[in-house]
Design an enzyme around this catalytic site. Structure first.
Site, mmCIF file in Angstrom:
data_model
loop_
_atom_site.group_PDB
_atom_site.id
_atom_site.type_symbol
_atom_site.label_atom_id
_atom_site.label_comp_id
_atom_site.label_asym_id
_atom_site.label_seq_id
_atom_site.Cartn_x
_atom_site.Cartn_y
_atom_site.Cartn_z
ATOM 1 N N SER A 101 0.835 -1.208 0.000
ATOM 2 C CA SER A 101 0.000 0.000 0.000
ATOM 3 C C SER A 101 0.867 1.254 0.000
ATOM 4 O O SER A 101 1.606 1.499 -0.943
ATOM 5 C CB SER A 101 -0.957 -0.043 1.190
ATOM 6 O OG SER A 101 -1.968 0.923 1.065
ATOM 7 N N HIS A 108 -7.654 -5.350 -0.176
ATOM 8 C CA HIS A 108 -6.518 -4.460 0.053
ATOM 9 C C HIS A 108 -5.598 -5.090 1.088
ATOM 10 O O HIS A 108 -5.968 -5.276 2.254
ATOM 11 C CB HIS A 108 -7.001 -3.090 0.546
ATOM 12 C CG HIS A 108 -5.909 -2.063 0.575
ATOM 13 N ND1 HIS A 108 -5.407 -1.465 -0.563
ATOM 14 C CD2 HIS A 108 -5.198 -1.544 1.605
ATOM 15 C CE1 HIS A 108 -4.460 -0.613 -0.237
ATOM 16 N NE2 HIS A 108 -4.302 -0.657 1.076
ATOM 17 N N ASP A 116 -10.062 -4.383 -4.994
ATOM 18 C CA ASP A 116 -9.491 -3.616 -3.883
ATOM 19 C C ASP A 116 -10.362 -2.389 -3.610
ATOM 20 O O ASP A 116 -10.499 -1.512 -4.464
ATOM 21 C CB ASP A 116 -8.069 -3.169 -4.241
ATOM 22 C CG ASP A 116 -7.310 -2.580 -3.068
ATOM 23 O OD1 ASP A 116 -7.923 -1.858 -2.264
ATOM 24 O OD2 ASP A 116 -6.094 -2.824 -2.971
#
Length: 321
Positions: free
Chosen positions: A139, A291, A262
């Site tokens: 991320s 995610h 996601d």
């Protein structure tokens, strides 16, 4: 044209992107990792805490966590274990303010802090006997990693061989506008707690008036992230640090894995064109994964992200580029 077909299959009981995101994040447990912490003192008189898990290797993986994460998150621990079991050392670094203690400066971390990643890499090379370093990011840490690799590609040390990143908002503005209030409020809560610590140290620079009415990342980044870290406003911050613009210049074999479902990522975060034009940049888009999820059997602690990282960094590296 390195666009790769994914083999990831989510378990039937995690049947959408929200469950695939939330369940591993809240309930996964990883045992058997014991860190040795080291505090690094930065040139600007601040500090960064890094956690080592060493097995006596000349190869090292450096792991960068997600927004408001740290080295103890299950997705980091699982990846550390996966590479330790393959005989590699691991270094999981905590961004400024993320190691359990406020950092000393007004600045904290942000999604473009590739200077801090460079500092950690240089430290590892200076203090360890490493001839091979691989980078792994999740991320926010994935955005930092991609930016680092592409912004000054000729300055990346030769020891850095390959990289793999997961669930990366390569277009920060688009993702900041997409992410729902439910997820945003969770992040804004912990970010607000850290700002309160900063306010006690820098009462003239940090104003938390009306903080509770903030609902979006653009509001937060416009008022805090941008001015604290030298950007004009949120749009300037997003434009300058989004990693999508750097993908074309990456010169180390790098894999980005972004799940199609996601809930954090906008359409702009699926860089097919960049993968078609840069032979060093690989892109994979599983149908599922959420995610930073990618569970294949949650009950047995089996995660696609770990197997995929091992395969790309250690096995496919023998044949690709």
């Amino acid at each position: 044209m390195p666009i790769l077909t994914s083999t990831h299959k989510a378990p039937f009981y995690l049947f959408n992107g929200h469950l695939q995101t939330i369940i591993p994040g809240l309930f996964r447990q990883v045992e058997g990792i014991t860190y040795t912490r080291e505090r690094l003192f930065t040139p600007d008189l601040d500090f960064i805490d890094v956690d080592w898990s060493q097995v006596g290797s000349e190869s090292l993986v450096i792991l960068s966590h997600g927004l408001e994460g740290d080295s103890s998150r299950p997705y980091i621990l699982g990846m550390v274990r996966a590479f330790n079991e393959r005989g590699l050392d691991a270094l999981a670094w905590n961004y400024r303010s993320c190691s359990g203690e406020p950092n000393k400066l007004l600045r904290s971390y942000h999604l473009g802090a590739s200077d801090d990643l460079q500092f950690v890499i240089e430290h590892a090379l200076q203090t360890g006997n490493y001839n091979t370093i691989h980078l792994i990011g999740f991320s926010a840490g994935g955005n930092i990693t991609l930016k680092y690799l592409g912004e000054n590609p000729t300055q990346v040390p030769s020891e850095v061989k390959r990289a793999v990143v997961f669930s990366v908002p390569v277009d920060l503005k688009a993702s900041a506008q997409k992410i729902s209030r439910v997820y945003t409020q969770r992040f804004l809560k912990t970010l607000g707690e850290k700002l309160e610590q900063k306010r006690q140290l820098y009462p003239e620079e940090v104003d938390l008036t009306d903080y509770s009415i903030f609902w979006t990342f653009p509001e937060f980044d416009n008022r805090y992230t941008a001015p604290i870290h030298g950007f004009k406003n949120a749009d300037d911050y997003y434009a300058r640090v989004s990693s999508k613009q750097f993908l074309q210049d990456i010169q180390k074999p790098t894999l980005l894995v972004n799940a199609k479902n996601d809930p954090f990522l906008a359409e702009e975060c699926y860089p097919f064109e960049e993968a078609k034009t840069n032979p060093y940049f690989y892109f994979e888009m599983p149908e599922n994964g959420g995610h930073v999820g990618f569970a294949e059997d949650f009950r047995k602690n089996i995660y696609y992200s770990e197997a995929r990282a091992v395969r790309f960094l250690l096995e496919e590296g023998r044949y690709c580029l």
